[in-house]
Each structure stands twice: as C-alpha cells, then as structure tokens.
Design a protein around this motif. Structure first.
Motif, PDB file in Angstrom:
ATOM      1  N   UNK A  86       0.827  -1.213   0.000  1.00  0.00           N
ATOM      2  CA  UNK A  86       0.000   0.000   0.000  1.00  0.00           C
ATOM      3  C   UNK A  86       0.859   1.260   0.000  1.00  0.00           C
ATOM      4  N   UNK A  87       1.928   1.238   0.784  1.00  0.00           N
ATOM      5  CA  UNK A  87       2.805   2.410   0.827  1.00  0.00           C
ATOM      6  C   UNK A  87       3.473   2.630  -0.528  1.00  0.00           C
ATOM      7  N   UNK A  88       3.835   1.540  -1.194  1.00  0.00           N
ATOM      8  CA  UNK A  88       4.442   1.668  -2.519  1.00  0.00           C
ATOM      9  C   UNK A  88       3.448   2.249  -3.524  1.00  0.00           C
ATOM     10  N   UNK A  89       2.182   1.846  -3.402  1.00  0.00           N
ATOM     11  CA  UNK A  89       1.153   2.354  -4.312  1.00  0.00           C
ATOM     12  C   UNK A  89       0.851   3.816  -4.036  1.00  0.00           C
ATOM     13  N   UNK A  90       0.992   4.215  -2.764  1.00  0.00           N
ATOM     14  CA  UNK A  90       0.719   5.599  -2.402  1.00  0.00           C
ATOM     15  C   UNK A  90      -0.447   5.790  -1.462  1.00  0.00           C
ATOM     16  N   UNK A  91      -0.957   4.703  -0.881  1.00  0.00           N
ATOM     17  CA  UNK A  91      -2.057   4.815   0.074  1.00  0.00           C
ATOM     18  C   UNK A  91      -1.498   5.194   1.446  1.00  0.00           C
ATOM     19  N   UNK A  92      -1.795   6.398   1.885  1.00  0.00           N
ATOM     20  CA  UNK A  92      -1.409   6.854   3.214  1.00  0.00           C
ATOM     21  C   UNK A  92      -2.659   6.819   4.084  1.00  0.00           C
ATOM     22  N   UNK A  93      -2.916   5.686   4.724  1.00  0.00           N
ATOM     23  CA  UNK A  93      -4.184   5.485   5.398  1.00  0.00           C
ATOM     24  C   UNK A  93      -4.417   6.412   6.583  1.00  0.00           C
ATOM     25  N   UNK A  94      -3.444   6.728   7.417  1.00  0.00           N
ATOM     26  CA  UNK A  94      -3.705   7.691   8.501  1.00  0.00           C
ATOM     27  C   UNK A  94      -4.214   9.029   7.974  1.00  0.00           C
ATOM     28  N   UNK A  95      -3.630   9.512   6.876  1.00  0.00           N
ATOM     29  CA  UNK A  95      -4.081  10.778   6.297  1.00  0.00           C
ATOM     30  C   UNK A  95      -5.484  10.641   5.723  1.00  0.00           C
ATOM     31  N   UNK A  96      -5.747   9.539   5.007  1.00  0.00           N
ATOM     32  CA  UNK A  96      -7.058   9.317   4.399  1.00  0.00           C
ATOM     33  C   UNK A  96      -8.137   9.208   5.465  1.00  0.00           C
TER      34      UNK A  96
END
Length: 297
Positions: A86-96
């Motif tokens: 997910x981090x490689x894809x660009x999903x920053x879940x805390x921010x989202x």
C-alpha cells in the motif's frame, strides 16, 4: 468447495451448532420448494430466481466455513507485506482516515453502501429473474461463486488480520469489519474457535477483497437492467470505494479483487453458455419437406 472444506478441515474438527443451523436449513428447504413449484407450474422466472438464491446461499455457507478451515491452518500473517504494498502504491491510510473523519455524511453514505452488498445481490437476482434475463443471471451467479472460491483459496495462502485502525481515535468513523473480527481470526488460528454458528458466519478474507470483486461483477450485471444501469453502477462503485475503510481492507486487497472480476465474468460466460442440442434425424428430415426427402432439388 465441499471437498476443499473436508480436506482443509481435517484434523481441526469443526463442529456445527445444530440449533443455530436450523434457520439455514429452513432457508435451503424453502428455496428448493420454490424451485420445484416454479418448474411444475411453468413459472421460469420463479424457478430461476430461487435457483440463484439457493446457489448463492450454499456458496455463502460453504465459502465461509472453508475460509474458517483455511484460517485455522494458515501460516504467518501477510499484514506487513500488504501494508508495504500500500505504501508503494501511495495509500497513506492515517491521512485518508483523518480526512474522511471530517465528513460524517460521506461516512454514512459509504458505510451504508459497504454493508448493503447483500441487498445489491438480492436486487440483481430479483431484477434479472423478473426480466427473464436468465443468461445474465446464470453468468452473474457463476462468476460470483468462481471468484469467491478463488478468493478464499488465495486468502488461505496470504492470511491477514486486515488494515486495522482504532475507531476510538476518530470522532465519526465506524469500526471496520476487520477490527470487529480480530477475536474470531485469533480463535481460528490458535484452535480455540471450533464451533460453527451458521447464523453468525463472518467473512474473514482480506486479500483479495471479495467485496470489491462482487461489486465489480454487479456493475456488469446492472447493465442488463435498464432502469438500474446507472444507479446500480453508482451504488456498486460506492461499495468499492468504501471497502478499504469499512471492510478493513488494504488498497492492494481491493485492486486484486477488481482484477479478478473480468476473468471471472468471461469464464462464467463460457461455462454457462447454453449450447443447442443436436436435432434428431427425424426432425431434420421433416424440416426438409417431401420433395427434398426424395432427393429432388
């Protein structure tokens, strides 16, 4: 699926709560009776709808207990790898999550969409059977079962707790399904959960997301229902968008789930295609006419 369950279940030895199995048994009997009535009274739409519901009910029961059996035998959790993807894809879940928490209306819309997948299935089956779109109905059910089976098998090789977040850290966000299922997954993995309650079967598959796969299949199905093509597709798209948050899925789970949908539909179309049966010789000869049968052209 039954054979896979028997193989995966041994030697874990699950048992079924017989009392709580009664509603499931009654539902299967009722649907079977509806199929018989539909066929004997020449009501193909009733028979088709009941058959679809019976198949999906059997799939749900077998699929969930198979997922339980695989979880009980699974190895190391894949959460670190899925989070890294997910981090490689660009999903920053805390921010989202922090951003979404500022919009309670959006949370309600997405939350209701996520938890309405069963309702979407009911709408699709009822609408397609009512419109006599039997080919689309067969493909939809077959694609759902095929993709679900594949999803469950993959999840047995890539077990994960899910993309967990503590709902107490947010003002409006609901607890995700993954957050609520932590105890169940732990119990399956350590062997303490051995009694199956068929009234409380919970989906525990993380990667790939079957929620995303099924919603994508429904988008295809809604195309055959004129009045529901646009609203149905929008409904399913909202479900896909809500899946990481309310299902506790990683972005990689959802992407893989979406990738599974098209091949499932294509393979289901080929598998359920009705091939014309060869006409008997007598029927073919009668269609030629008396002159042709004597060899005069």
């Amino acid at each position: 699926m039954m054979l896979s369950f028997i193989a995966a279940e041994y030697p874990h030895a699950f048992s079924i709560d017989r009392v709580r199995a009664v509603p499931a048994v009654l539902a299967l009997v009722a649907l079977s009776v509806a199929i018989i009535i539909g066929r004997r009274t020449a009501r193909p739409r009733l028979a088709a709808g009941a058959t679809a519901f019976l198949q999906m009910t059997l799939f749900t029961l077998l699929g969930v207990v198979l997922a339980y059996a695989l979880a009980a035998k699974s190895g190391l959790l894949w959460d670190d790898r899925l989070a890294a993807a997910d981090r490689m894809i660009g999903f920053n879940w805390p921010v989202i999550l922090a951003l979404l928490d500022k919009f309670p209306t959006a949370i309600w819309v997405l939350g209701l969409a996520y938890h309405s997948l069963t309702v979407q299935m009911i709408v699709v089956i009822v609408a397609l059977s009512s419109l006599s779109k039997f080919d689309v109905l067969r493909t939809t059910v077959c694609a759902a079962i095929l993709s679900g089976f594949v999803t469950i098998l993959i999840s047995g090789l890539t077990p994960a707790m899910g993309n967990l977040f503590d709902p107490s850290h947010y003002q409006h966000l609901w607890p995700s399904v993954a957050w609520l299922e932590q105890g169940l997954i732990t119990g399956l993995r350590d062997g303490s959960h051995k009694v199956l309650d068929l009234t409380m079967l919970m989906g525990i598959v993380s990667f790939p997301s079957f929620h995303a796969t099924l919603a994508a299949i429904f988008i295809w199905s809604f195309r055959a229902i004129p009045r529901l093509t646009v609203p149905g597709a929008a409904w399913a798209v909202l479900t896909i968008l809500a899946t990481p948050i309310f299902g506790g899925h990683y972005g990689a789970d959802v992407i893989m789930g979406l990738i599974l949908a098209p091949p499932a539909i294509i393979f289901a179309q080929r598998l359920t295609r009705r091939r014309p049966s060869p006409r008997p010789l007598t029927s073919a000869l009668s269609a030629l006419g008396p002159l042709d049968r004597q060899g005069r052209h």
